[in-house]
Design an enzyme around this catalytic site. Structure first.
Site, PDB file in Angstrom:
ATOM      1  N   HIS A   1       0.817  -1.223   0.000  1.00 27.11           N
ATOM      2  CA  HIS A   1       0.000   0.000   0.000  1.00 27.11           C
ATOM      3  C   HIS A   1       0.851   1.274   0.000  1.00 27.11           C
ATOM      4  O   HIS A   1       0.702   2.165   0.838  1.00 27.11           O
ATOM      5  CB  HIS A   1      -1.097   0.008   1.075  1.00 27.11           C
ATOM      6  CG  HIS A   1      -0.692  -0.316   2.494  1.00 27.11           C
ATOM      7  ND1 HIS A   1       0.273   0.374   3.159  1.00 27.11           N
ATOM      8  CD2 HIS A   1      -1.157  -1.242   3.356  1.00 27.11           C
ATOM      9  CE1 HIS A   1       0.389  -0.115   4.378  1.00 27.11           C
ATOM     10  NE2 HIS A   1      -0.460  -1.101   4.517  1.00 27.11           N
TER      11      HIS A   1
ATOM     12  N   HIS B   1      -6.715  -9.117  13.248  1.00 30.89           N
ATOM     13  CA  HIS B   1      -6.779  -7.865  12.476  1.00 30.89           C
ATOM     14  C   HIS B   1      -7.520  -8.094  11.165  1.00 30.89           C
ATOM     15  O   HIS B   1      -7.285  -9.090  10.479  1.00 30.89           O
ATOM     16  CB  HIS B   1      -5.341  -7.393  12.218  1.00 30.89           C
ATOM     17  CG  HIS B   1      -5.204  -6.078  11.531  1.00 30.89           C
ATOM     18  ND1 HIS B   1      -6.192  -5.119  11.529  1.00 30.89           N
ATOM     19  CD2 HIS B   1      -4.174  -5.547  10.810  1.00 30.89           C
ATOM     20  CE1 HIS B   1      -5.775  -4.068  10.843  1.00 30.89           C
ATOM     21  NE2 HIS B   1      -4.563  -4.302  10.388  1.00 30.89           N
TER      22      HIS B   1
ATOM     23  N   GLU C   1      -7.353  -6.391   8.326  1.00 26.77           N
ATOM     24  CA  GLU C   1      -6.680  -6.053   7.063  1.00 26.77           C
ATOM     25  C   GLU C   1      -6.407  -7.326   6.250  1.00 26.77           C
ATOM     26  O   GLU C   1      -6.076  -8.380   6.803  1.00 26.77           O
ATOM     27  CB  GLU C   1      -5.379  -5.300   7.362  1.00 26.77           C
ATOM     28  CG  GLU C   1      -4.990  -4.373   6.236  1.00 26.77           C
ATOM     29  CD  GLU C   1      -3.810  -3.469   6.609  1.00 26.77           C
ATOM     30  OE1 GLU C   1      -3.408  -3.429   7.791  1.00 26.77           O
ATOM     31  OE2 GLU C   1      -3.289  -2.812   5.689  1.00 26.77           O
TER      32      GLU C   1
ATOM     33  N   ASP D   1      -4.177  -8.650   4.398  1.00 24.21           N
ATOM     34  CA  ASP D   1      -2.979  -9.497   4.411  1.00 24.21           C
ATOM     35  C   ASP D   1      -3.077 -10.549   5.526  1.00 24.21           C
ATOM     36  O   ASP D   1      -2.317 -11.517   5.537  1.00 24.21           O
ATOM     37  CB  ASP D   1      -1.686  -8.673   4.539  1.00 24.21           C
ATOM     38  CG  ASP D   1      -1.734  -7.626   5.626  1.00 24.21           C
ATOM     39  OD1 ASP D   1      -2.831  -7.172   5.977  1.00 24.21           O
ATOM     40  OD2 ASP D   1      -0.665  -7.256   6.138  1.00 24.21           O
TER      41      ASP D   1
ATOM     42  N   HIS E   1      -2.822  -0.946  14.379  1.00 23.04           N
ATOM     43  CA  HIS E   1      -2.966   0.372  13.814  1.00 23.04           C
ATOM     44  C   HIS E   1      -4.340   0.647  13.219  1.00 23.04           C
ATOM     45  O   HIS E   1      -4.540   1.701  12.593  1.00 23.04           O
ATOM     46  CB  HIS E   1      -1.866   0.592  12.759  1.00 23.04           C
ATOM     47  CG  HIS E   1      -1.967  -0.342  11.570  1.00 23.04           C
ATOM     48  ND1 HIS E   1      -2.050   0.147  10.293  1.00 23.04           N
ATOM     49  CD2 HIS E   1      -2.035  -1.685  11.459  1.00 23.04           C
ATOM     50  CE1 HIS E   1      -2.126  -0.877   9.442  1.00 23.04           C
ATOM     51  NE2 HIS E   1      -2.117  -1.987  10.126  1.00 23.04           N
TER      52      HIS E   1
ATOM     53  N   ASP F   1       0.303  -7.043  13.824  1.00 23.38           N
ATOM     54  CA  ASP F   1       1.201  -6.081  13.174  1.00 23.38           C
ATOM     55  C   ASP F   1       2.227  -5.464  14.135  1.00 23.38           C
ATOM     56  O   ASP F   1       3.318  -5.068  13.705  1.00 23.38           O
ATOM     57  CB  ASP F   1       0.386  -4.964  12.508  1.00 23.38           C
ATOM     58  CG  ASP F   1      -0.209  -5.398  11.177  1.00 23.38           C
ATOM     59  OD1 ASP F   1       0.355  -6.319  10.549  1.00 23.38           O
ATOM     60  OD2 ASP F   1      -1.233  -4.834  10.761  1.00 23.38           O
TER      61      ASP F   1
ATOM     62  N   TYR G   1       9.389  -0.485   9.679  1.00 22.90           N
ATOM     63  CA  TYR G   1       7.958  -0.785   9.804  1.00 22.90           C
ATOM     64  C   TYR G   1       7.294   0.209  10.755  1.00 22.90           C
ATOM     65  O   TYR G   1       6.248   0.793  10.452  1.00 22.90           O
ATOM     66  CB  TYR G   1       7.783  -2.226  10.324  1.00 22.90           C
ATOM     67  CG  TYR G   1       6.358  -2.697  10.283  1.00 22.90           C
ATOM     68  CD1 TYR G   1       5.873  -3.384   9.178  1.00 22.90           C
ATOM     69  CD2 TYR G   1       5.485  -2.443  11.334  1.00 22.90           C
ATOM     70  CE1 TYR G   1       4.556  -3.807   9.125  1.00 22.90           C
ATOM     71  CE2 TYR G   1       4.173  -2.853  11.291  1.00 22.90           C
ATOM     72  CZ  TYR G   1       3.715  -3.543  10.185  1.00 22.90           C
ATOM     73  OH  TYR G   1       2.404  -3.950  10.132  1.00 22.90           O
TER      74      TYR G   1
ATOM     75  N   HIS H   1       4.213 -10.292  10.703  1.00 22.22           N
ATOM     76  CA  HIS H   1       5.157 -10.033   9.606  1.00 22.22           C
ATOM     77  C   HIS H   1       6.586 -10.182  10.136  1.00 22.22           C
ATOM     78  O   HIS H   1       6.899  -9.670  11.220  1.00 22.22           O
ATOM     79  CB  HIS H   1       5.030  -8.597   9.084  1.00 22.22           C
ATOM     80  CG  HIS H   1       3.707  -8.282   8.469  1.00 22.22           C
ATOM     81  ND1 HIS H   1       3.277  -8.844   7.290  1.00 22.22           N
ATOM     82  CD2 HIS H   1       2.717  -7.445   8.865  1.00 22.22           C
ATOM     83  CE1 HIS H   1       2.077  -8.368   6.989  1.00 22.22           C
ATOM     84  NE2 HIS H   1       1.710  -7.523   7.933  1.00 22.22           N
TER      85      HIS H   1
END
Ligand code: FMN
Length: 393
Positions: free
Chosen positions: A24, A78, A80, A82, A145, A164, A192, A225
């Protein structure tokens, strides 16, 4: 790659994305991993999933440990994509699995996916699920986040599945911090942090305090990650430092130019600043914004240069300013500089951003067309002053 047993009966079943370079808009020069974890106990639990396109790879990895239709809980830390992108596929196989997430997580998942027949268990901070020998405790991580974020703590192992938080974008065959080197892992975690978590420093400080108050201790932190922290104290220390915007005696100069006048001023400022402080210089179109922001995170002084175009900043610098403004760096000294032809306007715009960010703003340095020798000497002196102020504690 085989699933990796990171603790007895806890497996990494994620994927390595060697090819991605743009996450992104965040340049990820060494790719990424999407980490999912499988806990084998009386109730079989999958913690997070992977990007949709990697679903077949994740399922193959899970199959090497158990029959995926036997999964009882899928923890969605989360929303999101991914991490949630393989939920639909998982639910088709593990039809009876309950999705565990926060209230906002449920809302978000049902906005992205058709969740009509999914069974949910909504959890809040402190809620626990006993899955057999192990107990999972949940910790809401609101706005770290996204509003839905949470982390899962395996009490008996003192294992934090942090999603994350504490993550790094780096594709590697190694799964642990010491294997790539703890300092190397911290380096990627800093990139990150600077590009994803920098705006949330105050929330991070509160969260670290809350973790302390809850008496939680970590033997291992496994993010969604990058590599897993077997040295959690190192990354927690780094987060505390970054969240506090502890600055180095460093000047970061960021500029762009059409006909090189602003470049000449940038170099003179750098020469001057280098007599007093560490200097990093970046060209907005040639350097990765993610690297620039990583250097800005702990720099005391930031100088931003732009030529004037159509009464305002040069568009690539405007793009950088928008990116920086969103990430909300704090406790900085700001210097705007640039070349103009007749009306000027660029430095005023840069200063406006500095003021919004509550930087200590220095008098801007503006030069008409090509800088003269005297003007370059003046830029050098401004650089010395900037370096001096950057090195004051
Ligand atoms: C397309 C274009 C638009 C410009 N618009 C303005 C302007 O509105 N006001 C101004 O003072 N100078 C303007 N300039 C002049 C530049 O700001 C000036 O040439 C400056 O020295 C360029 O700095 P640089 O060498 O760092 O690119 C414009 C130049 C170009 C090429």
């Amino acid at each position: 790659m085989k699933p990796m047993e990171i603790l007895e009966n806890v497996y990494w079943v994620g994927v390595i994305d060697w090819d991605e370079r743009d996450f992104h808009g965040f340049e990820i020069v060494r790719g990424a991993t999407y980490n999912a974890y499988l806990i084998i106990d009386k109730k079989i639990t999958l913690v997070d999933t992977v990007k949709h396109k990697f679903f077949p790879e994740m399922i193959e990895r899970i199959k090497q440990v158990i029959d995926p239709s036997q999964i009882d809980y899928i923890i969605s830390n989360h929303v999101e994509m991914d991490h949630s992108g393989s939920l639909v596929g998982m639910k088709k196989i593990a039809k009876d699995a309950t999705i565990v997430c926060t209230q906002k997580g449920k809302y978000g998942l049902c906005k992205y996916f058709d969740c009509g027949d999914w069974e949910f268990r909504v959890v809040r901070t402190g809620d626990e699920i006993k899955i057999g020998k192990r107990t999972l405790m949940f910790l809401e991580m609101r706005m770290l986040h996204w509003p839905d974020n949470m982390a899962t703590y395996v009490k008996e192992d003192k294992l934090l599945l942090s999603n994350d938080a504490f993550g790094q974008h780096i594709a590697s065959v190694e799964r642990f911090d010491e294997e790539i080197g703890v300092d190397e892992a911290i380096k990627w975690a800093k990139i990150y942090y600077a590009n994803i978590l920098m705006p949330f420093g105050n929330l991070i400080k509160k969260k670290l305090k809350e973790i302390g108050d809850l008496g939680l201790q970590f033997n291992m932190i496994a993010p969604s990650h990058g590599v897993i922290w077997r040295n959690p104290e190192k990354i927690i220390e780094s987060y505390a430092k970054w969240a506090n915007f502890e600055n180095e005696n460093k000047v970061v100069i960021v500029y762009d130019t059409m006909w090189k006048s602003t470049a000449k001023i940038a170099k003179a400022i750098a020469d001057g600043a280098a007599t007093k402080a560490k200097v990093r210089m970046f060209h907005v179109r040639r350097d990765a914004l993610s690297e620039i922001m990583t250097e800005i995170l702990d720099a005391k002084a930031i100088a931003i240069g732009s030529p004037t175009m159509h009464n305002t900043v040069f568009p690539p610098v405007a793009g950088f300013l928008a990116y920086m403004k969103g990430l909300k760096p704090k406790n900085k000294i700001g210097l705007a500089f640039g070349s103009y032809g007749w009306s000027g306007g660029a430095t005023k715009e840069i200063n406006r951003v500095f003021e919004e960010l509550r930087f200590e703003v220095m008098e801007p340095l503006e030069v008409m067309y090509k800088p003269t020798r005297e003007e370059l000497e003046m830029a050098y002196d401004v650089g010395v002053e900037l370096g001096k102020r950057a090195s004051k504690t």
